[in-house]
Structure formats: C-alpha cells, structure tokens
Design an enzyme around this catalytic site. Sequence first.
Site, PDB file in Angstrom:
ATOM      1  N   ASP A  23      24.315   3.381  11.725  1.00  0.00           N
ATOM      2  CA  ASP A  23      23.624   4.017  10.592  1.00  0.00           C
ATOM      3  C   ASP A  23      22.444   4.892  11.040  1.00  0.00           C
ATOM      4  O   ASP A  23      21.988   5.741  10.270  1.00  0.00           O
ATOM      5  CB  ASP A  23      23.101   2.951   9.615  1.00  0.00           C
ATOM      6  CG  ASP A  23      24.201   2.022   9.129  1.00  0.00           C
ATOM      7  OD1 ASP A  23      25.375   2.422   9.190  1.00  0.00           O
ATOM      8  OD2 ASP A  23      23.880   0.893   8.704  1.00  0.00           O
TER       9      ASP A  23
ATOM     10  N   THR B 155      18.021  -7.365  12.371  1.00  0.00           N
ATOM     11  CA  THR B 155      17.737  -8.077  13.631  1.00  0.00           C
ATOM     12  C   THR B 155      16.282  -7.897  14.043  1.00  0.00           C
ATOM     13  O   THR B 155      15.655  -8.824  14.562  1.00  0.00           O
ATOM     14  CB  THR B 155      18.680  -7.558  14.739  1.00  0.00           C
ATOM     15  OG1 THR B 155      20.019  -7.768  14.299  1.00  0.00           O
ATOM     16  CG2 THR B 155      18.455  -8.269  16.062  1.00  0.00           C
TER      17      THR B 155
ATOM     18  N   MET C 156      30.421   5.602   6.509  1.00  0.00           N
ATOM     19  CA  MET C 156      29.448   4.499   6.467  1.00  0.00           C
ATOM     20  C   MET C 156      28.014   5.008   6.650  1.00  0.00           C
ATOM     21  O   MET C 156      27.799   6.195   6.863  1.00  0.00           O
ATOM     22  CB  MET C 156      29.771   3.475   7.548  1.00  0.00           C
ATOM     23  CG  MET C 156      30.817   2.462   7.133  1.00  0.00           C
ATOM     24  SD  MET C 156      30.948   1.195   8.414  1.00  0.00           S
ATOM     25  CE  MET C 156      32.014   0.015   7.592  1.00  0.00           C
TER      26      MET C 156
END
Length: 371
Positions: free
Chosen positions: A134, A112, A176
Amino acid sequence: MARHIGILTSGGDCPGLNAAIRAVARAACDHQIKVTGFRDGFRGLVHDQTMELQPGMLSGILTDGGTILGTSRDKPHRMPIGGKERDMTHAIVETVHRHKLDAVVCIGGGGTQKNALRLQQAGINVLTLPKTIDNDIHGTDMSFGFDTALEIATQAMDRLHSTASSHRRIMVVEIMGHRAGWLALGAGMAAGADVILIPEIAYDLGHVAEAISERAQAGKRFSIVAVAEGAMSREDAKEVSRLVKLKNSDKKAERRQASEELIAFHAQHTDHTLRLTQELEQLTGQESRLTILGHLQRGGTPTAADRLLCTRLGTACVDALLQRRFGTMMAVRGMDIIPVPIDEVAGRKKLVPSDHEWVQSAKAVGTCFGD
Ligand code: F6P
C-alpha cells in the site's frame, strides 16, 4: 554487544519478506549474532513458536514470494485465545526473557509499527522494517512490496488494453491499497489508465462518465479505469467524514453509533467497484467489465528494486542493532536508509496529497480523477 535477536513478519504478506529476513539474518550472522525466527507474526512470540534461522536456510529465498516464517494479523494486546481476545503482552515479554533476546525485529506495515511500539513500551528492544504494497507507512518514502505490486498491476492493465480495444469496452480494474491510493495512482499512471480513482480524491460519477463518453466521441475504442479499493464518490466521502466527526464526539452513544455505522459502511463498500462498473455502463452506453486484481498483487517473486530495497533495509537494521538504536524503523529518505523513531511513525498513515506531483503529472497527460 548483541548476541541473540528474534525476527517476525506480521500483517498481510507481500513479495520481499524473505529477502528482508535473509538480509537481517545474514548480516547478523556476520557479527556472530544468533537469529531466532518467530512463526506467524506476534502469535509466535506469544506461544513461543520458533524457527532457528541457520545460514543454510537462507540460501535461495531472496527471490521467493511469501514468508518462510508465516504471518498473521494478530495483535499482542488483542490475541485470539480460546474464542476471546486477550492482552498477551506479558507472554511476549516472558518469551523474550526466556530466549535472552537482545532485540526483536518486526517486519510489517502500519499495524505492525503500532504493535512494535507497544512492545517497546513494555520494555522490549524493537527494530522494524516497513513492508506493504500500500506504500502508506508514515515516515518512509517507500515500503518494500510496493514496487512489485506496482509492476503486477501495471502489467495486468497493459494486458487489458488489447481486449478492451477489440470489444470497444470500458475496463474497470480494482487495485489494492487499503485506504490509500498510491498503488492505483502509480500503476494507473504507468499503464496509461484514462481514469484513476483514489480514496484521497472523491469522484463525481457524472464527471467520470463524461470523460469516458468524450473519449468514445473522439474515436477511442476503449477506456481503462484504475480504481483503488478505497475510492469513494463525493456522496460517500461526505457520509464518511460525517461519521468520522461523530466518532470524536464527547457523547458516548454518538461515538458508538458512528463506529457501528462506519463498520457497516466499509462492509458494504466491498462491492463498490462492481456497482461503479454497472453505473458506468448505464451512463455511457458502453459495455463494461470489471477485473479485481486482489491477492495476485501480493504473490510471487519480488522485483529487482524490491530485492535491493529489502537487502538494504535488512542490513541497515543490523547496523542500527549494533549501534543500539532501538525503537526505530528503517526508513527510506531519498537515496538513504535511516532509522526513525517508531513513535513518530505508529498510528499515522501516509496518504496521497490531492495536489501531489504524481497527481499533477497524471492530470497533465489528460487522466481524469473524477473531481
Ligand atoms: O495491506 C495490504 C493489503 O493487501 C491491502 O491492500 C488490502 O486491503 C488488505 O491487505 C487485504 O487484506 P487480507 O489479505 O487480509 O484480505
């Protein structure tokens, strides 16, 4: 004086998006600035799909997961239209002019920031907020969503301890983080994982198996292995760095070949943690189980720390708007929130330095990184 702004959420969702939307819209409203939401990320700007953010709609969303605006990973310059990817930046510029927007607030992660920079280069005033579980956005100490995911992954590992102990098992947990190890490292440390494997520290499978076997010999009934989804063995890391070097070659054919091989590598890497679990079982003789936390880490209500951060980022964004500090991302620096130029952020990733204080601290309490 700004009169009207747009706002969108883009990229993978995470807890705190609604809290951030609420903060921007409420603070803007306080200055009589109208806020129009665009649906599903940059796609909403291309197709002019809007949602007026009236004050009444903002009540009660502080604690809600997801995003009331919807999100997508669509990029302005590669928008899927009619089965093809097209550069739709011109359509976005038209939408911004049609609504007479003084600025567009883009809430998202690393991708983004890059897309926002493109819009800024196309003449649109942009402001961004850093969002991702993250925690890999350059230029900010912290992105929102990270604290909530950290809590979820930690609680999951806490729960695995008891069942691991009952059965004398190795519990491998995939966490993740894309190509960064912050989440696995932070949650692994908070949950007291015995082994933490992250992309930034290539591991030797033999060393990991040895550490687990030593625990069993010392009478420990189980081992918890926290694995970042991008973690790599030494052999795989060598192969990736060879391909990355080749990707920068001055020969076009070599560049194309390297890109294709890298895509293939990452595609087959998706079952890496399963293979690792099976290999550890074979090498140690201990029964092993794999838990993939996946999107559970991105769902549900944000933690108090994330709600607080989102509120501070959102109101700082409106301050930056009032000061016309366009082209900036609201960044966390120590105890402060400051606007930093997006062109210093876009295209750069914040990875875990292999000698980071968290890594040293984890090693000091006996955690194995497989290096
Ligand atoms: O960037 C956030 C993230 O959750 C990464 O940790 C993960 O690799 C990726 O998004 C998953 O994306 P998707 O939801 O598109 O499968």
